[in-house]
Motif scaffolding. Structure first.
Motif, PDB file in Angstrom:
ATOM      1  N   MET A 131       0.713  -0.387  -5.944  1.00  0.00           N
ATOM      2  CA  MET A 131       0.179  -1.774  -5.923  1.00  0.00           C
ATOM      3  C   MET A 131       1.015  -2.608  -7.068  1.00  0.00           C
ATOM      4  N   GLU A 132       1.410  -3.697  -6.651  1.00  0.00           N
ATOM      5  CA  GLU A 132       1.998  -4.613  -7.595  1.00  0.00           C
ATOM      6  C   GLU A 132       1.364  -6.067  -7.470  1.00  0.00           C
ATOM      7  N   THR A 133       1.145  -6.488  -8.714  1.00  0.00           N
ATOM      8  CA  THR A 133       0.477  -7.884  -8.829  1.00  0.00           C
ATOM      9  C   THR A 133       1.548  -8.889  -9.143  1.00  0.00           C
ATOM     10  N   PHE A 134       1.542 -10.144  -8.485  1.00  0.00           N
ATOM     11  CA  PHE A 134       2.659 -11.310  -8.580  1.00  0.00           C
ATOM     12  C   PHE A 134       1.771 -12.252  -8.800  1.00  0.00           C
ATOM     13  N   ASN A 135       2.636 -13.350  -9.515  1.00  0.00           N
ATOM     14  CA  ASN A 135       2.122 -14.820  -9.600  1.00  0.00           C
ATOM     15  C   ASN A 135       2.145 -15.279  -8.335  1.00  0.00           C
ATOM     16  N   LYS A 136       1.087 -15.740  -7.810  1.00  0.00           N
ATOM     17  CA  LYS A 136       1.029 -16.362  -6.300  1.00  0.00           C
ATOM     18  C   LYS A 136       2.099 -17.355  -6.117  1.00  0.00           C
ATOM     19  N   THR A 196      -2.416  -9.311  -5.407  1.00  0.00           N
ATOM     20  CA  THR A 196      -2.180  -7.925  -5.605  1.00  0.00           C
ATOM     21  C   THR A 196      -1.603  -7.392  -4.175  1.00  0.00           C
ATOM     22  N   SER A 197      -0.616  -6.720  -4.167  1.00  0.00           N
ATOM     23  CA  SER A 197      -0.135  -6.143  -2.758  1.00  0.00           C
ATOM     24  C   SER A 197      -0.656  -4.894  -2.797  1.00  0.00           C
ATOM     25  N   THR A 198      -0.752  -4.490  -1.466  1.00  0.00           N
ATOM     26  CA  THR A 198      -1.325  -3.268  -1.258  1.00  0.00           C
ATOM     27  C   THR A 198      -0.284  -1.989  -1.110  1.00  0.00           C
ATOM     28  N   TRP A 199      -0.500  -0.863  -1.215  1.00  0.00           N
ATOM     29  CA  TRP A 199       0.602   0.338  -1.166  1.00  0.00           C
ATOM     30  C   TRP A 199       0.980   0.103   0.144  1.00  0.00           C
ATOM     31  N   MET A 200       0.352  -0.166   1.345  1.00  0.00           N
ATOM     32  CA  MET A 200       0.968  -0.069   2.625  1.00  0.00           C
ATOM     33  C   MET A 200       1.725  -1.517   2.986  1.00  0.00           C
ATOM     34  N   GLY A 201       1.225  -2.709   2.405  1.00  0.00           N
ATOM     35  CA  GLY A 201       1.895  -3.767   2.490  1.00  0.00           C
ATOM     36  C   GLY A 201       3.167  -3.726   1.727  1.00  0.00           C
ATOM     37  N   ALA A 202       3.376  -3.190   0.673  1.00  0.00           N
ATOM     38  CA  ALA A 202       4.627  -3.064  -0.084  1.00  0.00           C
ATOM     39  C   ALA A 202       5.636  -2.105   0.678  1.00  0.00           C
ATOM     40  N   TYR A 203       4.742  -0.964   1.180  1.00  0.00           N
ATOM     41  CA  TYR A 203       5.709  -0.064   1.847  1.00  0.00           C
ATOM     42  C   TYR A 203       6.341  -0.611   3.180  1.00  0.00           C
ATOM     43  N   PHE A 204       5.728  -1.556   4.068  1.00  0.00           N
ATOM     44  CA  PHE A 204       6.340  -2.054   4.986  1.00  0.00           C
ATOM     45  C   PHE A 204       7.320  -3.050   4.791  1.00  0.00           C
ATOM     46  N   THR A 205       7.138  -3.858   3.497  1.00  0.00           N
ATOM     47  CA  THR A 205       7.972  -4.734   3.171  1.00  0.00           C
ATOM     48  C   THR A 205       9.240  -4.010   2.596  1.00  0.00           C
ATOM     49  N   ARG A 206       9.309  -2.983   1.983  1.00  0.00           N
ATOM     50  CA  ARG A 206      10.327  -2.169   1.304  1.00  0.00           C
ATOM     51  C   ARG A 206      11.109  -1.761   2.730  1.00  0.00           C
ATOM     52  N   MET A 207      10.242  -1.323   3.677  1.00  0.00           N
ATOM     53  CA  MET A 207      11.023  -0.614   4.917  1.00  0.00           C
ATOM     54  C   MET A 207      12.038  -1.719   5.517  1.00  0.00           C
ATOM     55  N   ILE A 264       1.090  -3.870  15.759  1.00  0.00           N
ATOM     56  CA  ILE A 264       1.261  -2.802  16.182  1.00  0.00           C
ATOM     57  C   ILE A 264      -0.072  -1.860  16.162  1.00  0.00           C
ATOM     58  N   LEU A 265      -0.945  -2.102  15.242  1.00  0.00           N
ATOM     59  CA  LEU A 265      -2.310  -1.625  15.288  1.00  0.00           C
ATOM     60  C   LEU A 265      -3.342  -2.468  14.721  1.00  0.00           C
ATOM     61  N   PRO A 266      -3.750  -3.447  15.671  1.00  0.00           N
ATOM     62  CA  PRO A 266      -4.672  -4.738  15.324  1.00  0.00           C
ATOM     63  C   PRO A 266      -5.833  -4.262  14.719  1.00  0.00           C
ATOM     64  N   PHE A 267      -6.432  -3.029  14.488  1.00  0.00           N
ATOM     65  CA  PHE A 267      -7.776  -2.766  14.005  1.00  0.00           C
ATOM     66  C   PHE A 267      -7.255  -2.340  12.382  1.00  0.00           C
ATOM     67  N   ILE A 268      -5.755  -2.367  11.999  1.00  0.00           N
ATOM     68  CA  ILE A 268      -5.612  -2.429  10.770  1.00  0.00           C
ATOM     69  C   ILE A 268      -5.260  -3.808  10.381  1.00  0.00           C
ATOM     70  N   ARG A 269      -5.893  -4.193   9.179  1.00  0.00           N
ATOM     71  CA  ARG A 269      -5.483  -5.778   8.749  1.00  0.00           C
ATOM     72  C   ARG A 269      -5.106  -5.681   7.225  1.00  0.00           C
ATOM     73  N   MET A 270      -4.085  -6.438   7.467  1.00  0.00           N
ATOM     74  CA  MET A 270      -3.247  -6.501   5.968  1.00  0.00           C
ATOM     75  C   MET A 270      -3.608  -8.004   5.296  1.00  0.00           C
ATOM     76  N   LYS A 271      -3.499  -7.736   4.000  1.00  0.00           N
ATOM     77  CA  LYS A 271      -3.646  -8.966   3.174  1.00  0.00           C
ATOM     78  C   LYS A 271      -2.550 -10.026   3.875  1.00  0.00           C
ATOM     79  N   ILE A 272      -2.880 -11.136   3.612  1.00  0.00           N
ATOM     80  CA  ILE A 272      -1.831 -12.342   4.314  1.00  0.00           C
ATOM     81  C   ILE A 272      -0.809 -12.325   3.127  1.00  0.00           C
ATOM     82  N   GLY A 273      -0.978 -12.195   1.922  1.00  0.00           N
ATOM     83  CA  GLY A 273       0.315 -12.037   1.024  1.00  0.00           C
ATOM     84  C   GLY A 273       1.218 -11.002   1.390  1.00  0.00           C
TER      85      GLY A 273
END
Length: 187
Positions: free
Chosen positions: A1-6, A81-92, A151-160
């Motif tokens: 998880m990483e925190t950013f200045n919005k 603050t990015s989630t591990w999943m959000g950061a993973y998908f973005t890096r991918m 791809i999996l609508p039951f999973i919800r990611m932070k909009i950031g």
């Protein structure tokens, strides 16, 4: 998880989207249909297919993001603050960190013969809407707003995280589309 200045995060993403619009206008708009539909010499997608693929994701995410942002209260919160999943998908998806090739998912595979003018026009329209949403996000809590994943609508990611993923994905395929120009020696 990483925190950013919005504000800094959204400005960086805004700058990338502005560049995508400028590139689409300068490089793809007003090109003929045959040129934009020509398959890549390397066997990959044509320029129109790259943009149509991105449009298919925009058709899913932009209305959902717009709805969630409009419904969310304004806030003075300065960080995201990015989630591990959000950061993973973005890096991918990021062309700098995600070097692996991926097969497009069903529903996001573009046909080979497209109305390229309509595709380019829709891409520019969607990028302009994305700019509007990024700018709206400055006054919202990017940690609290959740958007269902396509791809999996039951999973919800932070909009950031969704913002970061979409812009990275757009950059990946803009680079792919521009490689077609390099192969034609017209860039």
């Amino acid at each position: 998880m990483e925190t950013f200045n919005k504000k800094a995060l959204l400005q960086r993403l805004d700058d990338q989207v502005e560049q995508h619009i400028a590139d689409a206008v300068a490089l793809f708009q007003n090109r003929d249909n045959e040129f934009l539909n020509r398959p890549s010499d390397t066997g990959g997608w044509s320029i129109a297919q790259c943009l149509d693929h991105l449009n298919s994701y925009g058709h899913y995410y932009l209305p959902r993001m717009r709805e969630k942002l409009r419904a969310a209260p304004s806030t003075e919160k300065k960080d995201f603050t990015s989630t591990w999943m959000g950061a993973y998908f973005t890096r991918m998806m990021d062309p700098e960190t995600g070097k692996r090739k991926f097969k497009a998912l069903k529903g996001h595979i573009p046909p080979s013969d497209l109305d390229s003018a309509a595709v380019v026009g829709e891409f520019i329209r969607q990028q302009e809407e994305l700019l509007y949403l990024l700018r709206m996000g400055v006054r919202k809590d990017l940690d609290a707003i959740r958007v269902p994943v396509s791809i999996l609508p039951f999973i919800r990611m932070k909009i950031g995280d969704v913002f970061q993923f979409i812009v990275a994905h757009d950059e990946r395929h803009m680079q792919q589309a521009k490689r077609n120009l390099l192969l034609e020696n017209v860039y």
